[in-house]
Design a protein around this motif. Sequence first.
Motif, PDB file in Angstrom:
ATOM      1  N   LEU A   1     -12.054   1.575  40.329  1.00  0.00           N
ATOM      2  CA  LEU A   1     -12.072   0.124  40.157  1.00  0.00           C
ATOM      3  C   LEU A   1     -11.721  -0.587  41.464  1.00  0.00           C
ATOM      4  N   ALA A   2     -10.760  -0.023  42.200  1.00  0.00           N
ATOM      5  CA  ALA A   2     -10.386  -0.614  43.489  1.00  0.00           C
ATOM      6  C   ALA A   2     -11.557  -0.567  44.470  1.00  0.00           C
ATOM      7  N   ASP A   3     -12.282   0.543  44.475  1.00  0.00           N
ATOM      8  CA  ASP A   3     -13.470   0.654  45.334  1.00  0.00           C
ATOM      9  C   ASP A   3     -14.527  -0.364  44.927  1.00  0.00           C
ATOM     10  N   GLU A   4     -14.728  -0.516  43.616  1.00  0.00           N
ATOM     11  CA  GLU A   4     -15.698  -1.500  43.135  1.00  0.00           C
ATOM     12  C   GLU A   4     -15.295  -2.917  43.536  1.00  0.00           C
TER      13      GLU A   4
ATOM     14  N   GLU B   1      -9.086  -2.485  50.218  1.00  0.00           N
ATOM     15  CA  GLU B   1      -8.864  -1.543  51.313  1.00  0.00           C
ATOM     16  C   GLU B   1      -7.869  -0.462  50.909  1.00  0.00           C
ATOM     17  N   ASP B   2      -8.070   0.734  51.494  1.00  0.00           N
ATOM     18  CA  ASP B   2      -7.181   1.882  51.264  1.00  0.00           C
ATOM     19  C   ASP B   2      -6.956   2.092  49.770  1.00  0.00           C
ATOM     20  N   SER B   3      -8.053   2.360  49.077  1.00  0.00           N
ATOM     21  CA  SER B   3      -7.997   2.451  47.615  1.00  0.00           C
ATOM     22  C   SER B   3      -7.118   3.601  47.122  1.00  0.00           C
ATOM     23  N   GLU B   4      -6.969   4.651  47.934  1.00  0.00           N
ATOM     24  CA  GLU B   4      -6.113   5.759  47.517  1.00  0.00           C
ATOM     25  C   GLU B   4      -4.649   5.320  47.455  1.00  0.00           C
ATOM     26  N   ALA B   5      -4.178   4.649  48.524  1.00  0.00           N
ATOM     27  CA  ALA B   5      -2.804   4.139  48.529  1.00  0.00           C
ATOM     28  C   ALA B   5      -2.624   3.081  47.443  1.00  0.00           C
ATOM     29  N   PHE B   6      -3.654   2.256  47.256  1.00  0.00           N
ATOM     30  CA  PHE B   6      -3.603   1.243  46.207  1.00  0.00           C
ATOM     31  C   PHE B   6      -3.401   1.895  44.837  1.00  0.00           C
ATOM     32  N   ALA B   7      -4.181   2.937  44.552  1.00  0.00           N
ATOM     33  CA  ALA B   7      -4.099   3.600  43.248  1.00  0.00           C
ATOM     34  C   ALA B   7      -2.729   4.225  43.026  1.00  0.00           C
ATOM     35  N   LEU B   8      -2.153   4.805  44.072  1.00  0.00           N
ATOM     36  CA  LEU B   8      -0.817   5.386  43.957  1.00  0.00           C
ATOM     37  C   LEU B   8       0.212   4.308  43.611  1.00  0.00           C
ATOM     38  N   SER B   9       0.143   3.167  44.295  1.00  0.00           N
ATOM     39  CA  SER B   9       1.078   2.077  44.023  1.00  0.00           C
ATOM     40  C   SER B   9       0.843   1.476  42.638  1.00  0.00           C
ATOM     41  N   TRP B  10      -0.432   1.314  42.299  1.00  0.00           N
ATOM     42  CA  TRP B  10      -0.782   0.744  40.996  1.00  0.00           C
ATOM     43  C   TRP B  10      -0.272   1.626  39.857  1.00  0.00           C
TER      44      TRP B  10
ATOM     45  N   LEU C   1      -0.224  -6.914  44.471  1.00  0.00           N
ATOM     46  CA  LEU C   1      -0.716  -5.685  45.101  1.00  0.00           C
ATOM     47  C   LEU C   1      -2.204  -5.805  45.422  1.00  0.00           C
ATOM     48  N   ILE C   2      -2.962  -6.394  44.522  1.00  0.00           N
ATOM     49  CA  ILE C   2      -4.386  -6.622  44.787  1.00  0.00           C
ATOM     50  C   ILE C   2      -4.555  -7.493  46.022  1.00  0.00           C
ATOM     51  N   ALA C   3      -3.773  -8.563  46.095  1.00  0.00           N
ATOM     52  CA  ALA C   3      -3.878  -9.477  47.242  1.00  0.00           C
ATOM     53  C   ALA C   3      -3.582  -8.751  48.557  1.00  0.00           C
ATOM     54  N   GLU C   4      -2.609  -7.847  48.536  1.00  0.00           N
ATOM     55  CA  GLU C   4      -2.254  -7.094  49.741  1.00  0.00           C
ATOM     56  C   GLU C   4      -3.393  -6.197  50.208  1.00  0.00           C
ATOM     57  N   HIS C   5      -4.219  -5.732  49.293  1.00  0.00           N
ATOM     58  CA  HIS C   5      -5.263  -4.765  49.645  1.00  0.00           C
ATOM     59  C   HIS C   5      -6.649  -5.405  49.788  1.00  0.00           C
ATOM     60  N   ARG C   6      -6.729  -6.723  49.656  1.00  0.00           N
ATOM     61  CA  ARG C   6      -8.015  -7.364  49.935  1.00  0.00           C
ATOM     62  C   ARG C   6      -8.287  -7.286  51.424  1.00  0.00           C
ATOM     63  N   PRO C   7      -9.559  -7.138  51.810  1.00  0.00           N
ATOM     64  CA  PRO C   7      -9.900  -7.113  53.239  1.00  0.00           C
ATOM     65  C   PRO C   7      -9.434  -8.384  53.927  1.00  0.00           C
ATOM     66  N   GLN C   8      -8.859  -8.203  55.097  1.00  0.00           N
ATOM     67  CA  GLN C   8      -8.407  -9.357  55.880  1.00  0.00           C
ATOM     68  C   GLN C   8      -9.567  -9.951  56.644  1.00  0.00           C
ATOM     69  N   ARG C   9      -9.744 -11.240  56.465  1.00  0.00           N
ATOM     70  CA  ARG C   9     -10.812 -11.910  57.194  1.00  0.00           C
ATOM     71  C   ARG C   9     -10.358 -12.179  58.611  1.00  0.00           C
ATOM     72  N   SER C  10     -11.230 -11.915  59.547  1.00  0.00           N
ATOM     73  CA  SER C  10     -10.881 -12.162  60.947  1.00  0.00           C
ATOM     74  C   SER C  10     -10.792 -13.666  61.216  1.00  0.00           C
ATOM     75  N   GLN C  11      -9.775 -14.029  61.974  1.00  0.00           N
ATOM     76  CA  GLN C  11      -9.599 -15.434  62.321  1.00  0.00           C
ATOM     77  C   GLN C  11     -10.503 -15.804  63.476  1.00  0.00           C
ATOM     78  N   PRO C  12     -11.082 -16.995  63.443  1.00  0.00           N
ATOM     79  CA  PRO C  12     -11.936 -17.402  64.561  1.00  0.00           C
ATOM     80  C   PRO C  12     -11.122 -17.519  65.850  1.00  0.00           C
TER      81      PRO C  12
ATOM     82  N   GLN D   1     -10.598  -6.579  35.829  1.00  0.00           N
ATOM     83  CA  GLN D   1     -10.561  -5.387  34.983  1.00  0.00           C
ATOM     84  C   GLN D   1      -9.310  -4.561  35.272  1.00  0.00           C
ATOM     85  N   LEU D   2      -8.933  -4.488  36.546  1.00  0.00           N
ATOM     86  CA  LEU D   2      -7.680  -3.805  36.888  1.00  0.00           C
ATOM     87  C   LEU D   2      -6.499  -4.486  36.206  1.00  0.00           C
ATOM     88  N   LEU D   3      -6.430  -5.796  36.314  1.00  0.00           N
ATOM     89  CA  LEU D   3      -5.324  -6.534  35.694  1.00  0.00           C
ATOM     90  C   LEU D   3      -5.342  -6.388  34.176  1.00  0.00           C
ATOM     91  N   ALA D   4      -6.548  -6.256  33.616  1.00  0.00           N
ATOM     92  CA  ALA D   4      -6.668  -6.134  32.163  1.00  0.00           C
ATOM     93  C   ALA D   4      -6.047  -4.845  31.638  1.00  0.00           C
TER      94      ALA D   4
END
Length: 200
Positions: free
Chosen positions: A143-146, A150-159, A188-199, A90-93
């Motif tokens: 939309l970023a929160d949904e 991560e850091d949806s405020e910074a994301f929204a500013l960049s977006w 930008l979306i990829a940068e703000h996705r939660p980082q999965r912890s490495q085993p 929806q963001l990309l749309a």
Amino acid sequence: MRTLADNLEADDVHTRIVVAAYGLFSRRGIRDVGVDELIRASGVAKATFYRHFPSKDDLVLAFLKRRDELWMMGSVVPEARSRAQNPEDQLLAIFDVYDQWFQDEDFEACSFVKVLLEMGAAHPLGKASMEYLARIRQQVRLLADEAGLEDSEAFALSWHILMKGSIIAAAEGDKLSARRARRMAAGLIAEHRPQRSQPG
């Protein structure tokens, strides 16, 4: 996209003035349109005009409010949400909606940005424009929160930089700017996705 006339009663004097102002302000800006021209375009008497809008600034505020209701909140956000099932898409749309907008022959860019630049950030109309721009960022942040970004405020500013930048580029003549912005937005979306912890 819906137009102002689609949503308002044509025989209402207040509405008639706003409709006339909407067409003039969105195409030519604020300073280039005088009160006498607004009165002529509205087809009302000067006393009637001032009874509804004591000053030109009052009419500009009504124009900005209607622009927000009909364009950003009334068309762009709902249409972007309707085009995809999940918040990331929806963001990309948003840029798909912009791409369609930029191809219109009557594309007139963003009224909030134009009024802000024309009047300045310290002017009441500039401040009102910034408030509407902040409302747009808030919709992006929701939309970023949904989407769980991560850091949806910074994301929204960049977006929002991508959104506004694509509009300016389209106004310069780059009718494909929304498609370019969409590719950057995916990163930008990829940068703000939660980082999965490495085993360990």
